[in-house]
Design a protein around this motif. Structure first.
Motif, PDB file in Angstrom:
ATOM      1  N   LYS A 242       0.848  -1.196   0.000  1.00 27.96           N
ATOM      2  CA  LYS A 242       0.000   0.000   0.000  1.00 27.96           C
ATOM      3  C   LYS A 242       0.880   1.241   0.000  1.00 27.96           C
ATOM      4  CE  LYS A 242      -3.629   0.704   2.696  1.00 27.96           C
ATOM      5  NZ  LYS A 242      -4.211   0.786   4.035  1.00 27.96           N
ATOM      6  N   LYS A 243       0.566   2.147  -0.920  1.00 31.98           N
ATOM      7  CA  LYS A 243       1.337   3.397  -1.006  1.00 31.98           C
ATOM      8  C   LYS A 243       0.385   4.574  -1.151  1.00 31.98           C
ATOM      9  CE  LYS A 243       5.002   4.752  -3.115  1.00 31.98           C
ATOM     10  NZ  LYS A 243       5.591   5.242  -4.375  1.00 31.98           N
ATOM     11  N   VAL A 244       0.794   5.721  -0.651  1.00 24.32           N
ATOM     12  CA  VAL A 244      -0.001   6.933  -0.868  1.00 24.32           C
ATOM     13  C   VAL A 244       0.326   7.475  -2.255  1.00 24.32           C
ATOM     14  CG1 VAL A 244      -0.407   9.314  -0.120  1.00 24.32           C
ATOM     15  CG2 VAL A 244      -0.059   7.517   1.592  1.00 24.32           C
ATOM     16  N   GLU A 245      -0.703   7.596  -3.097  1.00 23.51           N
ATOM     17  CA  GLU A 245      -0.509   8.128  -4.443  1.00 23.51           C
ATOM     18  C   GLU A 245      -1.191   9.487  -4.580  1.00 23.51           C
ATOM     19  OE1 GLU A 245       1.302   6.923  -6.937  1.00 23.51           O
ATOM     20  OE2 GLU A 245       1.827   5.035  -5.931  1.00 23.51           O
ATOM     21  N   ALA A 246      -0.576  10.368  -5.363  1.00 19.64           N
ATOM     22  CA  ALA A 246      -1.122  11.724  -5.547  1.00 19.64           C
ATOM     23  C   ALA A 246      -1.786  11.861  -6.913  1.00 19.64           C
ATOM     24  CB  ALA A 246      -0.008  12.752  -5.408  1.00 19.64           C
ATOM     25  N   TYR A 247      -2.946  12.490  -6.928  1.00 19.12           N
ATOM     26  CA  TYR A 247      -3.658  12.794  -8.171  1.00 19.12           C
ATOM     27  C   TYR A 247      -3.935  14.291  -8.239  1.00 19.12           C
ATOM     28  CZ  TYR A 247      -4.452   7.845  -8.900  1.00 19.12           C
ATOM     29  OH  TYR A 247      -4.277   6.501  -9.118  1.00 19.12           O
TER      30      TYR A 247
END
Ligand code: DGT
Ligand code: MG
Ligand code: MG
Ligand code: MG
Ligand code: MG
Length: 268
Positions: A242-247
């Motif tokens: 699980k990773k924090v992804e930016a949009y």
């Protein structure tokens, strides 16, 4: 353990448990960032170092605190959404809010150098926090839409305002007067016809803000494995992380939510 005669003071604490089944939103906002931006020579209208630092600090909040499923930020603010079933800190509003605010503030200072290099941080910045509960997915989406619409309205205004000044040679008062009462379409038209700028081609970070969510990503690492009666081997091992992804995309329409169905829990 025996209780002291002072123990009764505990009963003065008020109950601030957040209502069950509601999303808990904590919104932070930089304290007096008008001045903070001036003193640290933030670029106008958008400073990518400052926006990067805000997002980095928000990522730290998501990684360090439990149960935040989505965060949305723009300008000097960030909203964090705790999943509606969270039991973290017994759903106590003050605990949740102060943990978010302090983790964010310390991260902002901790990561300052990564974004501003040798430019010094002149004084300790602060962030206010508030807690708002939203019972339905529609309410939560409308909340996030409200923040993104705010981002759009401010960024369009600021983009035209600073273009009129920086490229059009107007004073701030002249630019203000020029924009008084103009509609969005008229602002777009000023940019397009007078400065050859298509607003839609401006940076998505500035137009849409930053949305952070958790995503599963496959990560392949090479491992040395030794089986009995065999030579030691390098084998690729893939695991899901699980990773924090930016949009930096639209979150008002349905597409983002259809593409990321795990962010919201069912209303039922
Ligand atoms: P507050 O929140 O009531 O303590 O007061 P402020 O001054 O923080 O006001 P707020 O939060 O409504 O507005 C954010 C301010 O931060 C606004 O004056 C513009 C400034 N700001 C935020 N991001 C940037 C940026 O990227 N560049 C520049 N130049 N200014 C920025
Ligand atoms: Mg304010
Ligand atoms: Mg502020
Ligand atoms: Mg603000
Ligand atoms: Mg303690």
């Amino acid at each position: 353990m025996a209780k002291s005669k002072f123990e009764y003071v505990r009963s003065f604490e008020t109950d601030d448990t957040c209502l069950r089944n509601c999303y808990i939103v904590v919104r932070l906002d930089g304290r007096n960032f008008h001045k903070f931006a001036e003193q640290h020579q933030f670029a106008k209208p958008n400073d990518d170092r400052a926006l990067g630092l805000m997002s980095r600090s928000a990522r730290s909040v998501m990684e360090e605190l439990e149960d935040i499923t989505i965060a949305y930020g723009q300008s000097d603010e960030f909203s964090f959404v705790f999943k509606r079933t969270t039991t973290w800190f017994k759903r106590r509003a003050s605990k949740l809010m102060t943990h978010v605010a302090s983790q964010f503030s310390s991260s902002y200072v901790f990561y300052w150098k990564e974004f501003f290099g040798e430019q010094p941080l002149l004084y300790p910045p602060g962030f206010d926090g508030r807690v708002v509960l939203y019972p339905t997915n529609r309410n939560l989406r409308d909340y996030l839409s409200w923040r993104q619409a705010d981002c759009h309205i401010n960024n369009l205004y600021n983009t035209v305002f600073w273009t009129l000044i920086q490229k059009g040679g107007l004073s701030t008062t002249q630019a203000e007067n020029r924009l008084k009462g103009t509609l969005a379409s008229e602002k777009n038209e000023i940019l397009f016809s007078e400065f050859d700028i298509n607003y839609n081609n401006e940076s998505a970070v500035h137009r849409k803000g930053t949305t952070l969510i958790w995503e599963k990503r496959n990560e392949t690492v090479s491992k040395r494995i030794k089986r009995p009666n065999e030579e030691e081997q390098q084998v690729p091992v893939t695991r899901s992380r699980k990773k924090v992804e930016a949009y930096h995309c639209d979150i008002i329409g349905d597409q983002f939510w259809e593409e990321h169905p795990d962010v919201l829990e069912d209303d039922t």
